[in-house]
Design a protein around this motif. Structure first.
Motif, PDB file in Angstrom:
ATOM      1  N   GLU A 115       6.536  -6.247 -14.449  1.00 28.80           N
ATOM      2  CA  GLU A 115       5.898  -5.442 -13.402  1.00 28.80           C
ATOM      3  C   GLU A 115       4.888  -4.439 -13.982  1.00 28.80           C
ATOM      4  OE1 GLU A 115       5.345  -4.423  -9.317  1.00 28.80           O
ATOM      5  OE2 GLU A 115       6.064  -6.196 -10.349  1.00 28.80           O
ATOM      6  N   MET A 116       4.935  -4.195 -15.284  1.00 29.36           N
ATOM      7  CA  MET A 116       4.005  -3.248 -15.901  1.00 29.36           C
ATOM      8  C   MET A 116       2.574  -3.776 -15.781  1.00 29.36           C
ATOM      9  SD  MET A 116       5.887  -0.771 -16.862  1.00 29.36           S
ATOM     10  CE  MET A 116       4.853   0.194 -17.935  1.00 29.36           C
ATOM     11  N   GLY A 117       1.719  -3.007 -15.135  1.00 31.09           N
ATOM     12  CA  GLY A 117       0.323  -3.384 -14.971  1.00 31.09           C
ATOM     13  C   GLY A 117       0.104  -4.472 -13.935  1.00 31.09           C
ATOM     14  N   ASP A 118       1.151  -4.858 -13.232  1.00 32.57           N
ATOM     15  CA  ASP A 118       1.051  -5.904 -12.217  1.00 32.57           C
ATOM     16  C   ASP A 118       0.367  -5.341 -10.972  1.00 32.57           C
ATOM     17  OD1 ASP A 118       1.870  -8.663 -11.579  1.00 32.57           O
ATOM     18  OD2 ASP A 118       3.028  -7.691  -9.993  1.00 32.57           O
ATOM     19  N   LYS A 119      -0.169  -6.220 -10.134  1.00 36.55           N
ATOM     20  CA  LYS A 119      -0.887  -5.739  -8.955  1.00 36.55           C
ATOM     21  C   LYS A 119       0.014  -4.955  -8.001  1.00 36.55           C
ATOM     22  CE  LYS A 119      -0.897 -10.246  -6.682  1.00 36.55           C
ATOM     23  NZ  LYS A 119      -0.893 -11.238  -7.730  1.00 36.55           N
ATOM     24  N   THR A 120       1.302  -5.300  -7.910  1.00 32.68           N
ATOM     25  CA  THR A 120       2.180  -4.532  -7.021  1.00 32.68           C
ATOM     26  C   THR A 120       2.473  -3.148  -7.598  1.00 32.68           C
ATOM     27  OG1 THR A 120       4.072  -5.743  -7.936  1.00 32.68           O
ATOM     28  CG2 THR A 120       3.216  -6.487  -5.821  1.00 32.68           C
ATOM     29  N   GLN A 121       2.508  -3.023  -8.921  1.00 32.59           N
ATOM     30  CA  GLN A 121       2.681  -1.697  -9.517  1.00 32.59           C
ATOM     31  C   GLN A 121       1.413  -0.860  -9.290  1.00 32.59           C
ATOM     32  OE1 GLN A 121       2.428  -1.058 -13.759  1.00 32.59           O
ATOM     33  NE2 GLN A 121       4.239   0.261 -13.704  1.00 32.59           N
ATOM     34  N   LEU A 122       0.253  -1.479  -9.472  1.00 34.64           N
ATOM     35  CA  LEU A 122      -1.004  -0.762  -9.240  1.00 34.64           C
ATOM     36  C   LEU A 122      -1.154  -0.399  -7.761  1.00 34.64           C
ATOM     37  CD1 LEU A 122      -3.351  -2.766 -11.622  1.00 34.64           C
ATOM     38  CD2 LEU A 122      -2.192  -0.587 -12.046  1.00 34.64           C
ATOM     39  N   ALA A 123      -0.686  -1.275  -6.887  1.00 32.79           N
ATOM     40  CA  ALA A 123      -0.700  -0.951  -5.457  1.00 32.79           C
ATOM     41  C   ALA A 123       0.207   0.243  -5.169  1.00 32.79           C
ATOM     42  CB  ALA A 123      -0.265  -2.160  -4.635  1.00 32.79           C
ATOM     43  N   THR A 124       1.344   0.314  -5.846  1.00 34.23           N
ATOM     44  CA  THR A 124       2.251   1.452  -5.671  1.00 34.23           C
ATOM     45  C   THR A 124       1.577   2.746  -6.110  1.00 34.23           C
ATOM     46  OG1 THR A 124       4.172   0.029  -5.994  1.00 34.23           O
ATOM     47  CG2 THR A 124       4.519   2.393  -6.288  1.00 34.23           C
ATOM     48  N   ILE A 125       0.870   2.699  -7.228  1.00 35.94           N
ATOM     49  CA  ILE A 125       0.138   3.887  -7.690  1.00 35.94           C
ATOM     50  C   ILE A 125      -0.887   4.301  -6.636  1.00 35.94           C
ATOM     51  CG2 ILE A 125      -1.509   4.750  -9.418  1.00 35.94           C
ATOM     52  CD1 ILE A 125      -0.057   2.880 -11.449  1.00 35.94           C
ATOM     53  N   ALA A 126      -1.657   3.329  -6.151  1.00 32.32           N
ATOM     54  CA  ALA A 126      -2.691   3.635  -5.161  1.00 32.32           C
ATOM     55  C   ALA A 126      -2.088   4.161  -3.857  1.00 32.32           C
ATOM     56  CB  ALA A 126      -3.542   2.393  -4.900  1.00 32.32           C
ATOM     57  N   LEU A 127      -0.999   3.556  -3.409  1.00 31.61           N
ATOM     58  CA  LEU A 127      -0.364   4.000  -2.168  1.00 31.61           C
ATOM     59  C   LEU A 127       0.226   5.407  -2.318  1.00 31.61           C
ATOM     60  CD1 LEU A 127       1.260   0.591  -1.265  1.00 31.61           C
ATOM     61  CD2 LEU A 127      -0.408   1.820   0.177  1.00 31.61           C
ATOM     62  N   ALA A 128       0.795   5.700  -3.478  1.00 33.15           N
ATOM     63  CA  ALA A 128       1.331   7.048  -3.712  1.00 33.15           C
ATOM     64  C   ALA A 128       0.205   8.069  -3.826  1.00 33.15           C
ATOM     65  CB  ALA A 128       2.194   7.064  -4.978  1.00 33.15           C
ATOM     66  N   ALA A 129      -0.957   7.637  -4.302  1.00 40.62           N
ATOM     67  CA  ALA A 129      -2.106   8.536  -4.347  1.00 40.62           C
ATOM     68  C   ALA A 129      -2.637   8.797  -2.939  1.00 40.62           C
ATOM     69  CB  ALA A 129      -3.206   7.939  -5.224  1.00 40.62           C
ATOM     70  N   LYS A 130      -2.500   7.818  -2.065  1.00 40.20           N
ATOM     71  CA  LYS A 130      -2.998   7.953  -0.692  1.00 40.20           C
ATOM     72  C   LYS A 130      -2.043   8.754   0.195  1.00 40.20           C
ATOM     73  CE  LYS A 130      -4.375   5.360   3.394  1.00 40.20           C
ATOM     74  NZ  LYS A 130      -4.892   6.572   3.933  1.00 40.20           N
ATOM     75  N   TYR A 131      -0.765   8.449   0.114  1.00 41.23           N
ATOM     76  CA  TYR A 131       0.216   9.075   1.003  1.00 41.23           C
ATOM     77  C   TYR A 131       0.996  10.162   0.283  1.00 41.23           C
ATOM     78  CZ  TYR A 131      -0.618   5.162   4.161  1.00 41.23           C
ATOM     79  OH  TYR A 131      -1.199   4.249   4.990  1.00 41.23           O
ATOM     80  N   PRO A 132       1.161  11.317   0.910  1.00 40.16           N
ATOM     81  CA  PRO A 132       1.857  12.426   0.251  1.00 40.16           C
ATOM     82  C   PRO A 132       3.383  12.310   0.213  1.00 40.16           C
ATOM     83  CG  PRO A 132       1.054  13.111   2.406  1.00 40.16           C
ATOM     84  CD  PRO A 132       0.547  11.712   2.172  1.00 40.16           C
ATOM     85  N   ASP A 133       3.956  11.295   0.828  1.00 38.79           N
ATOM     86  CA  ASP A 133       5.414  11.157   0.852  1.00 38.79           C
ATOM     87  C   ASP A 133       5.861  10.120  -0.178  1.00 38.79           C
ATOM     88  OD1 ASP A 133       8.127  10.931   1.400  1.00 38.79           O
ATOM     89  OD2 ASP A 133       7.820  11.181   3.557  1.00 38.79           O
ATOM     90  N   LEU A 134       6.100  10.586  -1.399  1.00 38.84           N
ATOM     91  CA  LEU A 134       6.453   9.713  -2.520  1.00 38.84           C
ATOM     92  C   LEU A 134       7.702   8.883  -2.222  1.00 38.84           C
ATOM     93  CD1 LEU A 134       6.037   8.776  -5.459  1.00 38.84           C
ATOM     94  CD2 LEU A 134       7.404  10.738  -6.166  1.00 38.84           C
TER      95      LEU A 134
END
Length: 191
Positions: free
Chosen positions: A115-134
């Protein structure tokens, strides 16, 4: 916004995970070990850890960048993930048994590393950057992984040859492209 963060995160990762290398890893582990429960629990543990770390990084990015900069980075990130979703994943023989580890430990280690560097991990980073509710983002992305991977474990290799991975990759790419365009065009508040 809390429920929105959870639902968008779950949907994005569920669809993004179909045909992904970690889903292929789930199929491989199920076919090799034929022990679904420790594989499923291993996937859950590895995903919770991996996506929690990714979510923390995304949260830090959200607080460190200006809203305008963040909007451009997020929009472009979602578009890049959309393009990446079109590329079929392949998996190495990474899941071969190592030493005398149990199925749970092998699953945790291989899933976390895959999962390291995988698109779902990167999506998680992006979604956490977008939404304030971690918590909602990580819960949603973890649920998305489980929705996509648990059936793969249960069905093993039986259903995988008939599954329309190509169609799902296009749908996944479409979802990430819509997210990216919505953020870039300023409709991010609607997501």
């Amino acid at each position: 916004m809390t429920m929105e963060a959870f639902l968008v995160s779950a949907l994005a990762v569920t669809v993004g995970e179909i045909g992904d290398k970690t889903q292929l890893l789930a199929l491989l582990l199920a076919a090799r070990f034929k022990r679904p429960l420790p594989i499923i629990v291993g996937i859950l543990a590895a995903t919770l850890l991996n996506h929690s770390l990714a979510g923390l990084l995304g949260e830090w990015i959200r607080t460190a960048l200006s809203p305008a900069t963040l909007r451009w980075i997020l929009g472009i990130s979602f578009l890049l993930i959309a393009a990446w979703a079109l590329k079929p994943d392949e998996i190495d023989e990474e899941a071969k048994e190592r030493g005398h580890y149990g199925v749970f430990a092998i699953t945790c280690i291989t899933f976390f590393l895959a999962e390291m560097g995988d698109k779902t991990q990167l999506a998680t980073i992006a979604l956490a950057a977008k939404y304030p509710d971690l918590l909602q983002v990580v819960a949603g992305t973890t649920l998305g992984m489980m929705i996509a991977d648990v059936p793969a474990v249960i069905l093993g290799k039986v259903a995988s040859p008939q599954f329309p991975f190509k169609l799902v990759r296009f749908i996944s790419a479409g979802i990430f492209a819509v997210l990216g365009l919505a953020v870039l065009l300023g409709f991010g508040a609607l997501l």
